[in-house]
Design a protein around this motif. Structure first.
Motif, PDB file in Angstrom:
ATOM      1  N   UNK A   1       0.856  -1.197   0.000  1.00 54.25           N
ATOM      2  CA  UNK A   1       0.000   0.000   0.000  1.00 54.25           C
ATOM      3  C   UNK A   1       0.886   1.240   0.000  1.00 54.25           C
ATOM      4  N   UNK A   2       0.613   2.196  -0.834  1.00 55.61           N
ATOM      5  CA  UNK A   2       1.433   3.395  -0.939  1.00 55.61           C
ATOM      6  C   UNK A   2       0.767   4.551  -0.222  1.00 55.61           C
ATOM      7  N   UNK A   3       1.545   5.605  -0.012  1.00 57.44           N
ATOM      8  CA  UNK A   3       1.024   6.769   0.701  1.00 57.44           C
ATOM      9  C   UNK A   3      -0.115   7.437  -0.060  1.00 57.44           C
ATOM     10  N   UNK A   4      -0.217   7.188  -1.368  1.00 57.18           N
ATOM     11  CA  UNK A   4      -1.268   7.839  -2.151  1.00 57.18           C
ATOM     12  C   UNK A   4      -2.548   7.020  -2.245  1.00 57.18           C
ATOM     13  N   UNK A   5      -2.555   5.821  -1.597  1.00 57.74           N
ATOM     14  CA  UNK A   5      -3.694   4.922  -1.788  1.00 57.74           C
ATOM     15  C   UNK A   5      -4.757   5.031  -0.715  1.00 57.74           C
ATOM     16  N   UNK A   6      -4.646   5.977   0.213  1.00 57.27           N
ATOM     17  CA  UNK A   6      -5.665   6.075   1.243  1.00 57.27           C
ATOM     18  C   UNK A   6      -6.956   6.638   0.664  1.00 57.27           C
ATOM     19  N   UNK A  56       6.471  13.640  18.982  1.00 50.56           N
ATOM     20  CA  UNK A  56       7.122  14.452  17.944  1.00 50.56           C
ATOM     21  C   UNK A  56       6.625  14.100  16.545  1.00 50.56           C
ATOM     22  N   UNK A  57       6.035  12.911  16.375  1.00 48.26           N
ATOM     23  CA  UNK A  57       5.550  12.502  15.057  1.00 48.26           C
ATOM     24  C   UNK A  57       4.025  12.522  14.964  1.00 48.26           C
ATOM     25  N   UNK A  67      -1.368   9.406   5.309  1.00 46.67           N
ATOM     26  CA  UNK A  67      -0.153   9.099   4.552  1.00 46.67           C
ATOM     27  C   UNK A  67       0.795   8.231   5.374  1.00 46.67           C
ATOM     28  N   UNK A  68       0.971   8.562   6.655  1.00 51.55           N
ATOM     29  CA  UNK A  68       1.824   7.746   7.527  1.00 51.55           C
ATOM     30  C   UNK A  68       1.235   6.348   7.709  1.00 51.55           C
ATOM     31  N   UNK A  70      -0.765   4.560   5.805  1.00 53.42           N
ATOM     32  CA  UNK A  70      -0.639   3.699   4.638  1.00 53.42           C
ATOM     33  C   UNK A  70       0.823   3.378   4.325  1.00 53.42           C
ATOM     34  N   UNK A  71       1.713   4.299   4.617  1.00 47.59           N
ATOM     35  CA  UNK A  71       3.142   4.043   4.365  1.00 47.59           C
ATOM     36  C   UNK A  71       3.671   2.906   5.230  1.00 47.59           C
ATOM     37  N   UNK A  72       3.240   2.871   6.506  1.00 42.87           N
ATOM     38  CA  UNK A  72       3.794   1.887   7.442  1.00 42.87           C
ATOM     39  C   UNK A  72       2.865   0.689   7.683  1.00 42.87           C
ATOM     40  N   UNK A  73       1.793   0.567   6.910  1.00 46.53           N
ATOM     41  CA  UNK A  73       0.860  -0.558   7.099  1.00 46.53           C
ATOM     42  C   UNK A  73       1.605  -1.892   6.950  1.00 46.53           C
ATOM     43  N   UNK A  74       1.205  -2.903   7.762  1.00 45.82           N
ATOM     44  CA  UNK A  74       0.112  -2.851   8.748  1.00 45.82           C
ATOM     45  C   UNK A  74       0.575  -2.205  10.052  1.00 45.82           C
ATOM     46  N   UNK A  75      -0.228  -1.316  10.541  1.00 42.53           N
ATOM     47  CA  UNK A  75       0.049  -0.665  11.821  1.00 42.53           C
ATOM     48  C   UNK A  75      -1.289  -0.245  12.412  1.00 42.53           C
ATOM     49  N   UNK A  76      -1.261   0.368  13.572  1.00 35.51           N
ATOM     50  CA  UNK A  76      -2.478   0.832  14.214  1.00 35.51           C
ATOM     51  C   UNK A  76      -2.393   2.321  14.487  1.00 35.51           C
ATOM     52  N   UNK A  77      -3.418   2.838  15.134  1.00 39.78           N
ATOM     53  CA  UNK A  77      -3.481   4.258  15.478  1.00 39.78           C
ATOM     54  C   UNK A  77      -3.672   4.430  16.971  1.00 39.78           C
TER      55      UNK A  77
END
Length: 196
Positions: A1-6, A56-57, A67-68, A70-77
């Motif tokens: 998944x790319x940062x532009x695919x959200x 800081x992020x 963007x973050x 989708x860039x680092x998927x799979x991840x959570x929030x």
């Protein structure tokens, strides 16, 4: 998944989420490897923030977060709690009691349910967090997370086989007032003693 695919749906979800505070990424272990920025060097157990200095992020911009994410998927929030909010972390054994307590009183503060824990948002004027914590049972099975701490939120999945977290009550709801928050703390403490 790319940062532009959200998707617009993700942006809409994040627009509601940032009302609770800045959002940061949560890393977990996938395929035996931690997904945080330390990668193979990470020896932290369980889920934790993607960056050690997560504040800081973190961001309140839905586009930046998407963007973050989708860039680092799979991840959570995770949401970082602002100075006026705290969250009560409730064990799974009391999840039904928590839901019934809120429903019976017509209360709908932001509330997340997971397989093993729930989190409910409270308002905390100065000094009240200490009162919450001293009222809680000594075992600390119920915990109060204060301003500056972080709380996992949907679509995060905790653990390798766990079901994803869900919103029991929307993030757009109002956190419990100090009086109602203290009443909930006392109620759950009594229920925990009943179960002991």
């Amino acid at each position: 998944m790319t940062a532009s695919s959200y998707t617009p749906a993700l942006l809409s979800q994040l627009s509601s989420l940032v009302r609770l505070g800045p959002v940061t990424l949560i890393a977990g272990r996938h395929g035996g490897r931690c997904r945080c920025l330390l990668g193979p060097r990470c020896n932290l157990p369980g889920e934790h923030t993607m960056a050690a200095r997560y504040w800081t992020t973190a961001s309140r911009s839905p586009a930046d977060i998407a963007a973050q994410f989708t860039r680092y998927a799979p991840c959570g929030l995770g949401v970082i709690l602002p100075s006026h909010n705290a969250v009560l972390q409730v064990p799974g054994a009391l999840q039904a009691d928590l839901a019934d307590y809120l429903d019976d009183r017509g209360l709908a503060p932001p509330t997340v349910h997971g397989p093993e824990r729930s989190w409910v948002w409270l308002t905390v004027p100065s000094g009240l967090l200490r009162r919450y914590r001293t009222t809680l049972p000594p075992a600390r099975v119920i915990a109060a997370i204060g301003p500056g701490g972080w709380v996992p939120v949907p679509p995060t999945t905790l653990g390798t086989d766990a079901a994803p977290l869900i919103w029991r009550h929307s993030p757009t709801g109002h956190p419990l007032t100090p009086e109602r928050g203290m009443a909930l703390v006392q109620h759950l403490g009594e229920r925990l003693r009943d179960l002991a």
